[in-house]
Design an enzyme around this catalytic site. Structure first.
Site, PDB file in Angstrom:
ATOM      1  N   CYS A  92     -15.973   4.024  -0.396  1.00 64.14           N
ATOM      2  CA  CYS A  92     -14.911   2.947  -0.138  1.00 64.14           C
ATOM      3  C   CYS A  92     -14.395   3.368   1.034  1.00 64.14           C
ATOM      4  CB  CYS A  92     -13.649   3.067  -1.031  1.00 64.14           C
ATOM      5  SG  CYS A  92     -13.080   4.821  -1.639  1.00 64.14           S
ATOM      6  N   ASP A  95     -16.371   9.209  -3.412  1.00 59.34           N
ATOM      7  CA  ASP A  95     -14.999   8.875  -2.713  1.00 59.34           C
ATOM      8  C   ASP A  95     -14.782  10.396  -2.119  1.00 59.34           C
ATOM      9  OD1 ASP A  95     -12.800   7.989  -1.476  1.00 59.34           O
ATOM     10  OD2 ASP A  95     -11.622   7.530  -3.402  1.00 59.34           O
ATOM     11  N   HIS A 155      -6.704   0.629  -7.266  1.00 58.39           N
ATOM     12  CA  HIS A 155      -7.141   0.000  -6.187  1.00 58.39           C
ATOM     13  C   HIS A 155      -8.099  -1.426  -6.257  1.00 58.39           C
ATOM     14  CE1 HIS A 155      -7.672  -0.603  -2.010  1.00 58.39           C
ATOM     15  NE2 HIS A 155      -8.484   0.717  -1.588  1.00 58.39           N
ATOM     16  N   GLN A 193     -10.315  -3.193  -3.954  1.00 61.88           N
ATOM     17  CA  GLN A 193     -11.659  -2.317  -3.569  1.00 61.88           C
ATOM     18  C   GLN A 193     -12.669  -2.544  -4.670  1.00 61.88           C
ATOM     19  OE1 GLN A 193     -12.451  -0.149  -0.782  1.00 61.88           O
ATOM     20  NE2 GLN A 193     -14.386  -0.604  -1.667  1.00 61.88           N
ATOM     21  N   ARG A 221       0.898  -1.053   0.053  1.00 56.44           N
ATOM     22  CA  ARG A 221       0.065  -0.109  -0.013  1.00 56.44           C
ATOM     23  C   ARG A 221       0.884   1.066   0.016  1.00 56.44           C
ATOM     24  NH1 ARG A 221      -5.442   1.357   1.671  1.00 56.44           N
ATOM     25  NH2 ARG A 221      -5.476   3.369   2.865  1.00 56.44           N
ATOM     26  N   ARG A 241     -14.580  -6.410   1.507  1.00 54.10           N
ATOM     27  CA  ARG A 241     -12.963  -6.436   1.252  1.00 54.10           C
ATOM     28  C   ARG A 241     -12.545  -7.633   1.700  1.00 54.10           C
ATOM     29  NH1 ARG A 241     -10.199  -1.804   1.072  1.00 54.10           N
ATOM     30  NH2 ARG A 241      -8.517  -3.146   0.706  1.00 54.10           N
TER      31      ARG A 241
END
Length: 314
Positions: free
Chosen positions: A263, A223, A128, A131, A101, A291
């Site tokens: 998210c 987001d 991502h 996600q 990450r 997730r």
């Protein structure tokens, strides 16, 4: 050696196998079963950014599958104390996979470059993918009475790493995707061209009109307007996105059956209001929970494909 840096690393069949494994493992989890699919496997997590969902979902998922995980902080010195080639090849002697990450996508790509162990993108500035897989599980779970291809996902906000991955996964699975954003915040052309080349029948649209976009939406997604690393742009972005808030006024133009996704973490009162994110159409908590299930399917597929082949229907 397989990696998941973006969903371009998979074909549609492989993606569906991962999602099928996720469904099987999620159903088993709901029934109190936690098969030791990854017994004695070890997953390393290298994180440059803070995390709740990504870290905890991967660590919990590995534990539930019978494996273990190691969270590696600054003390291991990736990119600082020694050459990336030395770091990565040594790490590959100890673990079975790595989740990265990072701020820059190049960091994750560097880890994968040496093909020591599978590398999973836990979030970069480019994409991502984990996600997006969780989001698909959420949408198909909500609209289980119809094919996934009949759903329309609308992203209201920035053409960022999350919306890039959503556009791609929709193209891979035959879903319709629309990005509603201000001028100048569209999905970048190289990414869109790459999608079109690989999936010429993709149903992807971009518009500056959020009201028109959500009018046929099955899932409305947003987001944060300012991602980590963009703090210097926050004042300008608040001005530019002022008309793109997911609030009760916007939701009046959407079908009553539409669900709301985010998210997380959310800046409540900015890109989304409390009454919407906490309202009856919100599925953000279920989405966060998915997730772990999506990533368990991915981990099983990467680290024990034999189990997937024997236990997951085509």
């Amino acid at each position: 050696m397989r990696h998941l840096l973006t969903l371009f690393d998979l074909n549609s069949h492989e993606l569906n196998r991962i999602l099928s494994a996720a469904r099987v493992l999620k159903k088993m989890h709901a029934g109190g079963q936690r098969p030791a699919v990854l017994q004695h496997r070890v997953l390393a997590l290298i994180f440059e950014k803070p995390s709740l969902r990504t870290r905890v979902s991967f660590e919990s998922g590995m534990a539930q599958l019978g494996g273990s995980s190691l969270f590696l902080g600054d003390d291991v010195g990736f990119g600082k104390r020694e050459a990336p080639s030395d770091f990565t090849r040594v790490l590959g002697q100890f673990v079975d996979g790595v989740v990265c990450r990072s701020f820059s996508h190049d960091t994750a790509a560097t880890l994968a470059k040496y093909d020591c162990v599978p590398v999973i993108n836990g979030l970069t500035d480019l994409a991502h993918p984990c996600q997006a897989m969780a989001d698909v599980l959420t949408i198909e779970g909500e609209f289980a009475d119809r094919p996934l291809t009949e759903n329309h996902l609308v992203f209201v906000g920035d053409g960022n790493n999350v919306s890039r991955s959503l556009a791609l996964i929709c193209a891979m699975l035959g879903m319709k995707f629309t990005l509603a954003c201000p001028n100048g915040y569209e999905l970048d052309q190289p990414w869109m061209s790459k999608i079109s080349e690989r999936y010429p029948d993709a149903k992807l649209n971009q518009t500056t009109d959020p009201i028109a976009a959500v009018s046929t939406a099955d899932a409305i997604y947003t987001d944060v307007w300012t991602s980590m690393g963009q703090e210097a742009e926050s004042a300008q972005r608040r001005k530019d996105f002022a008309d793109y808030q997911v609030n009760s006024d916007l939701m009046k133009h959407a079908p009553e059956t539409a669900i709301v996704l985010h998210c997380l973490p959310a800046v409540r009162g900015e890109e989304i209001t409390d009454d919407v994110i906490d309202g009856p159409q919100s599925r953000v908590i279920e989405q966060a929970g998915n997730r772990m299930h999506a990533q368990k399917g991915l981990l099983a597929w990467l680290l024990n494909p034999h189990w997937v082949g024997e236990n997951v229907p085509e």
